[in-house]
Design a protein around this motif. Structure first.
Motif, mmCIF file in Angstrom:
data_model
loop_
_atom_site.group_PDB
_atom_site.id
_atom_site.type_symbol
_atom_site.label_atom_id
_atom_site.label_comp_id
_atom_site.label_asym_id
_atom_site.label_seq_id
_atom_site.Cartn_x
_atom_site.Cartn_y
_atom_site.Cartn_z
ATOM 1 N N VAL A 181 10.650 1.655 -0.017
ATOM 2 C CA VAL A 181 9.484 2.107 -0.788
ATOM 3 C C VAL A 181 9.845 3.254 -1.721
ATOM 4 O O VAL A 181 9.476 3.245 -2.903
ATOM 5 N N ASP A 182 10.575 4.255 -1.223
ATOM 6 C CA ASP A 182 10.925 5.404 -2.065
ATOM 7 C C ASP A 182 11.793 4.999 -3.253
ATOM 8 O O ASP A 182 11.560 5.434 -4.382
ATOM 9 N N VAL A 183 12.787 4.171 -2.992
ATOM 10 C CA VAL A 183 13.693 3.734 -4.059
ATOM 11 C C VAL A 183 12.940 2.922 -5.106
ATOM 12 O O VAL A 183 13.073 3.154 -6.311
ATOM 13 N N PHE A 184 12.120 1.983 -4.657
ATOM 14 C CA PHE A 184 11.412 1.131 -5.611
ATOM 15 C C PHE A 184 10.364 1.915 -6.394
ATOM 16 O O PHE A 184 10.185 1.705 -7.596
ATOM 17 N N ALA A 185 9.668 2.826 -5.742
ATOM 18 C CA ALA A 185 8.674 3.639 -6.447
ATOM 19 C C ALA A 185 9.345 4.453 -7.543
ATOM 20 O O ALA A 185 8.851 4.528 -8.683
ATOM 21 N N LYS A 186 10.485 5.048 -7.227
ATOM 22 C CA LYS A 186 11.205 5.844 -8.229
ATOM 23 C C LYS A 186 11.661 4.970 -9.389
ATOM 24 O O LYS A 186 11.591 5.382 -10.552
ATOM 25 N N ARG A 187 12.107 3.766 -9.101
ATOM 26 C CA ARG A 187 12.534 2.861 -10.189
ATOM 27 C C ARG A 187 11.374 2.514 -11.114
ATOM 28 O O ARG A 187 11.527 2.479 -12.341
ATOM 29 N N PHE A 188 10.208 2.234 -10.528
ATOM 30 C CA PHE A 188 9.050 1.922 -11.367
ATOM 31 C C PHE A 188 8.705 3.105 -12.259
ATOM 32 O O PHE A 188 8.525 2.950 -13.475
ATOM 33 N N VAL A 189 8.596 4.278 -11.683
ATOM 34 C CA VAL A 189 8.203 5.461 -12.464
ATOM 35 C C VAL A 189 9.277 5.806 -13.493
ATOM 36 O O VAL A 189 8.958 6.114 -14.648
ATOM 37 N N ASP A 190 10.542 5.725 -13.116
ATOM 38 C CA ASP A 190 11.616 6.008 -14.073
ATOM 39 C C ASP A 190 11.597 5.033 -15.245
ATOM 40 O O ASP A 190 11.868 5.415 -16.385
ATOM 41 N N PRO A 208 0.816 -1.231 0.000
ATOM 42 C CA PRO A 208 0.000 0.000 0.000
ATOM 43 C C PRO A 208 0.846 1.276 0.000
ATOM 44 O O PRO A 208 0.519 2.244 -0.698
ATOM 45 N N ALA A 209 1.935 1.278 0.757
ATOM 46 C CA ALA A 209 2.814 2.452 0.776
ATOM 47 C C ALA A 209 3.482 2.646 -0.581
ATOM 48 O O ALA A 209 3.645 3.779 -1.054
ATOM 49 N N LEU A 210 3.860 1.544 -1.230
ATOM 50 C CA LEU A 210 4.462 1.626 -2.562
ATOM 51 C C LEU A 210 3.459 2.187 -3.563
ATOM 52 O O LEU A 210 3.804 3.043 -4.390
ATOM 53 N N GLU A 211 2.216 1.724 -3.497
ATOM 54 C CA GLU A 211 1.168 2.233 -4.395
ATOM 55 C C GLU A 211 1.011 3.745 -4.248
ATOM 56 O O GLU A 211 0.953 4.480 -5.240
ATOM 57 N N THR A 212 0.945 4.209 -3.004
ATOM 58 C CA THR A 212 0.763 5.641 -2.743
ATOM 59 C C THR A 212 1.945 6.450 -3.255
ATOM 60 O O THR A 212 1.775 7.517 -3.871
ATOM 61 N N ARG A 213 3.157 5.934 -3.024
ATOM 62 C CA ARG A 213 4.347 6.675 -3.461
ATOM 63 C C ARG A 213 4.428 6.736 -4.982
ATOM 64 O O ARG A 213 4.801 7.776 -5.547
ATOM 65 N N ILE A 214 4.102 5.647 -5.668
ATOM 66 C CA ILE A 214 4.107 5.658 -7.132
ATOM 67 C C ILE A 214 3.097 6.686 -7.637
ATOM 68 O O ILE A 214 3.387 7.480 -8.542
ATOM 69 N N PHE A 215 1.899 6.684 -7.072
ATOM 70 C CA PHE A 215 0.873 7.650 -7.478
ATOM 71 C C PHE A 215 1.403 9.071 -7.326
ATOM 72 O O PHE A 215 1.265 9.909 -8.233
ATOM 73 N N ASP A 216 2.019 9.376 -6.195
ATOM 74 C CA ASP A 216 2.530 10.726 -5.941
ATOM 75 C C ASP A 216 3.623 11.116 -6.933
ATOM 76 O O ASP A 216 3.656 12.252 -7.428
ATOM 77 N N LEU A 217 4.529 10.182 -7.236
ATOM 78 C CA LEU A 217 5.607 10.474 -8.187
ATOM 79 C C LEU A 217 5.062 10.690 -9.598
ATOM 80 O O LEU A 217 5.546 11.557 -10.333
ATOM 81 N N VAL A 218 4.059 9.900 -9.972
ATOM 82 C CA VAL A 218 3.445 10.070 -11.293
ATOM 83 C C VAL A 218 2.745 11.427 -11.369
ATOM 84 O O VAL A 218 2.867 12.156 -12.360
ATOM 85 N N GLN A 219 2.024 11.778 -10.321
ATOM 86 C CA GLN A 219 1.357 13.090 -10.284
ATOM 87 C C GLN A 219 2.377 14.218 -10.459
ATOM 88 O O GLN A 219 2.170 15.149 -11.236
ATOM 89 N N ALA A 220 3.496 14.124 -9.754
ATOM 90 C CA ALA A 220 4.536 15.154 -9.843
ATOM 91 C C ALA A 220 5.143 15.209 -11.244
ATOM 92 O O ALA A 220 5.386 16.296 -11.789
ATOM 93 N N ALA A 221 5.377 14.039 -11.860
ATOM 94 C CA ALA A 221 5.952 13.996 -13.204
ATOM 95 C C ALA A 221 5.005 14.627 -14.220
ATOM 96 O O ALA A 221 5.434 15.338 -15.137
ATOM 97 N N ARG A 222 3.710 14.364 -14.065
ATOM 98 C CA ARG A 222 2.722 14.949 -14.989
ATOM 99 C C ARG A 222 2.716 16.475 -14.884
ATOM 100 O O ARG A 222 2.724 17.171 -15.895
ATOM 101 N N LEU A 223 2.698 16.984 -13.674
ATOM 102 C CA LEU A 223 2.638 18.440 -13.493
ATOM 103 C C LEU A 223 3.945 19.118 -13.900
ATOM 104 O O LEU A 223 3.934 20.250 -14.381
#
Length: 201
Positions: free
Chosen positions: A110-119, A23-38
């Motif tokens: 969580v932060d490292v893995f979320a960034k890897r997915f989004v990158d 769940p924490a990974l899901e939330t972090r990915i969502f936040d990173l994607v939102q930031a990348a879009r904006l």
């Protein structure tokens, strides 16, 4: 009185269960994607977490984890198809991104893995098109783990202002398009029940 041979095990906290981190990974990915879009387009529509999309994204990731494969049945767009089955009145566009990463048994950051997915999505043209398409306004992220692999699905949707299917006739079949922009352009000519951007593989 027993003697402990390994005192470090008494003082070292146990590593969190990777499944508990999803769940924490899901939330972090969502936040990173939102930031990348904006960052890419300050005028992009802000994504809203959609509980139905989260549920379907989690089912899609769990199905991939269960088979240790991106393919689920004969349809690589399984999550989008589930949405169509669950909401026959939906008319709009769906984009789907999936990815997998291995982790070691020491646990995940969580932060490292979320960034890897989004990158990884930003480095792939079709995934990037899905992620940055400014008309998407709803999203859901689902993650699942099996063995040493984490699977993630992110769904994006927009109704493109078409409104719901009126139900007076059977909904049209899902139409796959090469990019979200093509789906948007096509929707101006012929209303689509669901235009799926093929960004999941």
């Amino acid at each position: 009185m027993p003697v402990l041979d390994d005192v470090s095990s008494v003082f070292s906290p146990p590593k969190p269960d990777p499944a508990a981190e999803m769940p924490a990974l899901e939330t972090r990915i969502f936040d990173l994607v939102q930031a990348a879009r904006l960052k890419n387009d300050p005028k992009a529509r802000k994504l809203t977490v959609d509980s139905e999309l989260v549920d379907i994204a989690r089912k899609r990731s769990a199905a991939m984890a269960g088979k240790n494969s991106f393919a689920v049945g004969s349809d690589p767009h399984a999550a989008a198809t589930m949405l169509m089955d669950d909401d026959a009145k939906f008319q709009g566009m769906i984009g789907e991104n999936v990815a997998a990463q291995h982790y070691n048994r020491a646990g995940i950051d969580v932060d490292v893995f979320a960034k890897r997915f989004v990158d990884s999505w930003l480095a792939s043209k079709p995934h990037k098109e899905n992620l940055l398409f400014s008309d998407y306004n709803r999203s859901g992220v689902g993650a699942a783990v099996n063995g040493d692999t984490i699977y993630v699905t992110q769904l994006f949707t927009t109704d493109l202002g078409l409104g719901p299917h009126d139900g007076s006739a059977p909904p049209s079949q899902v139409t796959r398009v090469a990019s979200p922009q093509q789906g948007k352009d096509d929707s101006n000519a012929v209303p689509l029940r669901g235009a799926i951007a093929p960004g999941d593989q």
